[in-house]
Motif scaffolding. Structure first.
Motif, mmCIF file in Angstrom:
data_model
loop_
_atom_site.group_PDB
_atom_site.id
_atom_site.type_symbol
_atom_site.label_atom_id
_atom_site.label_comp_id
_atom_site.label_asym_id
_atom_site.label_seq_id
_atom_site.Cartn_x
_atom_site.Cartn_y
_atom_site.Cartn_z
ATOM 1 N N PRO A 31 89.823 -18.181 -5.993
ATOM 2 C CA PRO A 31 89.892 -18.580 -4.577
ATOM 3 C C PRO A 31 91.187 -19.309 -4.238
ATOM 4 O O PRO A 31 91.716 -19.166 -3.128
ATOM 5 C CB PRO A 31 88.668 -19.489 -4.410
ATOM 6 C CG PRO A 31 87.722 -19.058 -5.475
ATOM 7 C CD PRO A 31 88.585 -18.669 -6.633
ATOM 8 N N GLY A 32 91.702 -20.098 -5.173
ATOM 9 C CA GLY A 32 92.949 -20.812 -4.920
ATOM 10 C C GLY A 32 94.124 -19.878 -4.715
ATOM 11 O O GLY A 32 94.927 -20.058 -3.784
ATOM 12 N N ILE A 76 96.613 -25.191 -6.138
ATOM 13 C CA ILE A 76 96.479 -24.400 -7.368
ATOM 14 C C ILE A 76 97.514 -24.817 -8.409
ATOM 15 O O ILE A 76 97.505 -24.338 -9.547
ATOM 16 C CB ILE A 76 96.600 -22.882 -7.043
ATOM 17 C CG1 ILE A 76 96.030 -22.024 -8.178
ATOM 18 C CG2 ILE A 76 98.014 -22.487 -6.700
ATOM 19 C CD1 ILE A 76 94.553 -22.225 -8.421
ATOM 20 N N GLN A 77 98.382 -25.748 -8.053
ATOM 21 C CA GLN A 77 99.478 -26.175 -8.929
ATOM 22 C C GLN A 77 99.028 -26.680 -10.302
ATOM 23 O O GLN A 77 99.731 -26.446 -11.295
ATOM 24 C CB GLN A 77 100.302 -27.255 -8.212
ATOM 25 C CG GLN A 77 101.615 -27.599 -8.889
ATOM 26 C CD GLN A 77 102.365 -28.674 -8.117
ATOM 27 O OE1 GLN A 77 101.932 -29.824 -8.093
ATOM 28 N NE2 GLN A 77 103.463 -28.300 -7.479
ATOM 29 N N LEU A 251 94.837 -33.923 -6.432
ATOM 30 C CA LEU A 251 93.705 -34.713 -6.922
ATOM 31 C C LEU A 251 92.397 -33.940 -6.801
ATOM 32 O O LEU A 251 91.576 -33.941 -7.722
ATOM 33 C CB LEU A 251 93.624 -36.027 -6.146
ATOM 34 C CG LEU A 251 92.791 -37.145 -6.776
ATOM 35 C CD1 LEU A 251 93.407 -37.594 -8.091
ATOM 36 C CD2 LEU A 251 92.656 -38.319 -5.824
ATOM 37 N N ASP A 252 92.194 -33.270 -5.668
ATOM 38 C CA ASP A 252 90.988 -32.461 -5.495
ATOM 39 C C ASP A 252 90.909 -31.372 -6.565
ATOM 40 O O ASP A 252 89.833 -31.098 -7.115
ATOM 41 C CB ASP A 252 90.977 -31.819 -4.109
ATOM 42 C CG ASP A 252 90.737 -32.830 -2.988
ATOM 43 O OD1 ASP A 252 90.337 -33.972 -3.287
ATOM 44 O OD2 ASP A 252 90.972 -32.470 -1.818
ATOM 45 N N ALA A 253 92.046 -30.756 -6.859
ATOM 46 C CA ALA A 253 92.071 -29.683 -7.855
ATOM 47 C C ALA A 253 91.730 -30.208 -9.241
ATOM 48 O O ALA A 253 90.968 -29.575 -9.993
ATOM 49 C CB ALA A 253 93.445 -29.021 -7.859
ATOM 50 N N LEU A 254 92.267 -31.364 -9.596
ATOM 51 C CA LEU A 254 91.979 -31.944 -10.907
ATOM 52 C C LEU A 254 90.489 -32.219 -11.068
ATOM 53 O O LEU A 254 89.910 -31.950 -12.124
ATOM 54 C CB LEU A 254 92.774 -33.234 -11.088
ATOM 55 C CG LEU A 254 94.293 -33.094 -11.141
ATOM 56 C CD1 LEU A 254 94.955 -34.460 -11.267
ATOM 57 C CD2 LEU A 254 94.729 -32.188 -12.282
ATOM 58 N N GLN A 255 89.862 -32.741 -10.030
ATOM 59 C CA GLN A 255 88.432 -33.035 -10.123
ATOM 60 C C GLN A 255 87.609 -31.756 -10.257
ATOM 61 O O GLN A 255 86.604 -31.728 -10.974
ATOM 62 C CB GLN A 255 87.970 -33.854 -8.926
ATOM 63 C CG GLN A 255 86.539 -34.369 -9.084
ATOM 64 C CD GLN A 255 86.183 -35.453 -8.087
ATOM 65 O OE1 GLN A 255 86.824 -35.598 -7.050
ATOM 66 N NE2 GLN A 255 85.162 -36.233 -8.389
ATOM 67 N N ARG A 256 88.035 -30.707 -9.609
ATOM 68 C CA ARG A 256 87.312 -29.435 -9.723
ATOM 69 C C ARG A 256 87.400 -28.883 -11.138
ATOM 70 O O ARG A 256 86.416 -28.350 -11.671
ATOM 71 C CB ARG A 256 87.839 -28.419 -8.711
ATOM 72 C CG ARG A 256 87.400 -28.711 -7.283
ATOM 73 C CD ARG A 256 87.853 -27.643 -6.315
ATOM 74 N NE ARG A 256 87.215 -26.356 -6.555
ATOM 75 C CZ ARG A 256 85.971 -26.040 -6.214
ATOM 76 N NH1 ARG A 256 85.205 -26.935 -5.631
ATOM 77 N NH2 ARG A 256 85.498 -24.837 -6.446
#
Length: 339
Positions: A31-32, A76-77, A251-256
């Motif tokens: 999705p990213g 997505i980084q 930060l959101d990506a890391l938590q996911r």
């Protein structure tokens, strides 16, 4: 069978079950990249039309499409391996930090290049500094209105971003050997990942690398060693005012990543402390009222930036020390080792 013994055996089986990577691919990575494709498509379309009519409304729309695409990239980084590394795509998407001012220098040279008007002009044959978001940001937020060379170059860069996003997604999903297959099925016959622990370690490296970048590059460089050494123009995305939003998306990506793959193997206390540290970091981030490039040399706002930085530093410690130890994973080599 004794009830306690049965529970113990079940716990051993759960621990031995390893990691499942398909949820991360299905619910975050794919999705990213799809979002990045969609956002760069919109950016490309608006870039193609802007120079026909350079008015305030079209410029505002174009800049908003840039911000959306740039933040899709930030989301997505943290996936710092795989197809995004093919053909140096990661650096071509964004050359930053730019300690040698390569983007400005190469961009100036390219705008004066007679080849820019040629039908055979190929941006991929030029420096990575001018192929992605960093160069496009300078064009969109420095020059107004764009001159003829700028109008020729801007849609070329936007199209290149969309091409790279599309190609990266295809490499994940299509062809005889899509990267998706390697990602969800680690094992002895997998040429990419010999075991699920190897891939879990790679994801841990990605978490570490992204947190280190957030701390030492996205915050420390503009902060400087003191308020008199602060340099707001060193902040990522300062021209487009996306510096803090980029950190939010990171930060959101890391938590996911933690939630979808690694977190279920942690004890309840460590899960809770990591979750609370994410929440604390977000709360402190929301306290920053100015754009980052202005906040770093504002006495009252700088204190808030430093508090946010401290929260991220504690999150990094939890992830790369306590979580790594709990999972018995080693950081090993990471993408920052050569920096």
């Amino acid at each position: 069978m004794n009830g306690l013994l049965l529970i113990g055996l079940l716990l051993i089986c759960v621990d031995a079950a390893g990691y499942e990577f398909e949820p991360l691919a299905d619910r975050y990575i794919i999705p990213g990249y799809r979002q990045l494709v969609t956002a760069t498509e919109a950016l490309n379309l608006s870039a193609q039309h802007y120079c026909v009519r350079q008015d305030a409304a079209h410029l505002a729309s174009l800049r908003e499409n840039f911000r959306n695409a740039f933040l899709a990239w930030q989301g997505i980084q943290p996936i710092r391996f795989g197809p995004v590394q093919y053909l140096n795509r990661d650096f071509r998407f964004q050359l930053w930090p730019d300690k040698r001012d390569s983007v400005t220098r190469h961009l100036g040279q390219l705008l004066d290049d007679p080849q820019l008007t040629s039908a055979e002009f190929d941006i991929t044959a030029k420096s990575v500094a001018v192929q992605g978001f960093s160069a496009l940001e300078q064009l969109l937020f420095s020059q107004q209105p764009l001159d003829e060379p700028g109008c020729r170059l801007m849609p070329v860069i936007a199209a290149n971003l969309n091409h790279m996003a599309t190609a990266t997604l295809k490499d994940w999903l299509e062809g005889d050997e899509p990267y998706f297959k390697y990602f969800i099925e680690p094992g002895p016959d997998n040429p990419m990942f010999e075991s699920d622990r190897e891939l879990a370690g790679q994801l841990l490296n990605s978490l570490y690398s992204q947190l280190e970048i957030m701390l030492t590059q996205k915050l420390d460089r503009p902060l400087g060693e003191g308020i008199d050494k602060a340099r707001g123009s060193r902040a990522e995305g300062w021209r487009s005012d996306t510096s803090l939003a980029a950190l939010d998306h990171n930060l959101d990506a890391l938590q996911r990543i933690i939630t979808l793959v690694l977190g279920h193997k942690l004890n309840a206390d460590l899960q809770r402390r990591i979750r609370q540290q994410f929440e604390s970091s977000r709360s402190l981030r929301r306290n920053i009222d100015l754009p980052l490039h202005r906040a770093v040399d504002d006495p009252s706002q700088r204190v808030r930036v430093l508090a946010y930085r401290q929260a991220l530093s504690e999150l990094k410690r939890l992830v790369t020390a306590e979580m790594a130890n709990a999972l018995d994973l080693s950081l090993g080599f990471n993408s920052l080792d050569g920096d």
